[in-house]
Write a protein that holds these residues in place. Sequence first.
Motif, PDB file in Angstrom:
ATOM      1  N   ALA A 220      47.625  25.939  29.211  1.00  0.00           N
ATOM      2  CA  ALA A 220      46.949  24.687  28.862  1.00  0.00           C
ATOM      3  C   ALA A 220      46.227  24.091  30.063  1.00  0.00           C
ATOM      4  O   ALA A 220      45.175  23.465  29.918  1.00  0.00           O
ATOM      5  CB  ALA A 220      47.960  23.690  28.304  1.00  0.00           C
TER       6      ALA A 220
ATOM      7  N   ARG B 201      49.041  32.276  18.850  1.00  0.00           N
ATOM      8  CA  ARG B 201      50.389  31.978  19.325  1.00  0.00           C
ATOM      9  C   ARG B 201      51.460  32.768  18.571  1.00  0.00           C
ATOM     10  O   ARG B 201      52.438  33.221  19.146  1.00  0.00           O
ATOM     11  CB  ARG B 201      50.646  30.470  19.205  1.00  0.00           C
ATOM     12  CG  ARG B 201      52.002  30.013  19.661  1.00  0.00           C
ATOM     13  CD  ARG B 201      52.034  29.919  21.172  1.00  0.00           C
ATOM     14  NE  ARG B 201      53.357  29.674  21.664  1.00  0.00           N
ATOM     15  CZ  ARG B 201      53.795  28.513  22.078  1.00  0.00           C
ATOM     16  NH1 ARG B 201      53.010  27.475  22.081  1.00  0.00           N
ATOM     17  NH2 ARG B 201      55.013  28.389  22.526  1.00  0.00           N
TER      18      ARG B 201
ATOM     19  N   LEU C 133      47.153  29.757  23.020  1.00  0.00           N
ATOM     20  CA  LEU C 133      47.889  28.514  22.808  1.00  0.00           C
ATOM     21  C   LEU C 133      48.045  28.171  21.331  1.00  0.00           C
ATOM     22  O   LEU C 133      49.067  27.644  20.923  1.00  0.00           O
ATOM     23  CB  LEU C 133      47.190  27.352  23.515  1.00  0.00           C
ATOM     24  CG  LEU C 133      47.348  27.312  25.017  1.00  0.00           C
ATOM     25  CD1 LEU C 133      46.519  26.177  25.597  1.00  0.00           C
ATOM     26  CD2 LEU C 133      48.803  27.158  25.400  1.00  0.00           C
TER      27      LEU C 133
ATOM     28  N   VAL D 299      53.269  28.240  28.764  1.00  0.00           N
ATOM     29  CA  VAL D 299      52.408  27.506  27.833  1.00  0.00           C
ATOM     30  C   VAL D 299      51.668  26.400  28.581  1.00  0.00           C
ATOM     31  O   VAL D 299      50.453  26.207  28.402  1.00  0.00           O
ATOM     32  CB  VAL D 299      53.229  26.931  26.663  1.00  0.00           C
ATOM     33  CG1 VAL D 299      52.397  25.975  25.824  1.00  0.00           C
ATOM     34  CG2 VAL D 299      53.784  28.059  25.808  1.00  0.00           C
TER      35      VAL D 299
END
Length: 149
Positions: free
Chosen positions: A125, A110, A106, A121
């Motif tokens: 998360a 990234r 993340l 994404v």
Amino acid sequence: MTGNPDLRGPLATIAGHGAVALAVLYVGLRAHWALGGQALQESVGVTERLLSDSLVPPWGLVGVALAIALLPVGLRRTHFRRALLIPAWIAVAALTARGVSGLLLLYPLRETVPPMSTPAVLALAAYSPVFLLWAALLCGVTVLSRPHS
């Protein structure tokens, strides 16, 4: 005179129930996908699906998750505890690695991976902390279920 109560048993029970619940949810989702279902599959990134499916076939992941779901139950039984300690710690390490790697993708990593879609994404998360919670609960039941002295 009675001192502090020993809370290891009740805490191990709570951690065990939590670990089993998360494992059962994961088993259900993986079984749904292995049977051809598509629910929530778009939220998992293509890279993650390809990686997990290439390492272990879909039904293999269901079997592994079922085995992890049974670990807390076996750890609470004194007859099986010693035999399950190594598999339990391996599962804790694997779940932790999955959670941490998802979180690393993340932010810090990234820029090193191909661009991910917004659902991928969001999935990282949401799911990565769940894997860390699952690892923490399994770790808790592993540590707390040792026989009382």
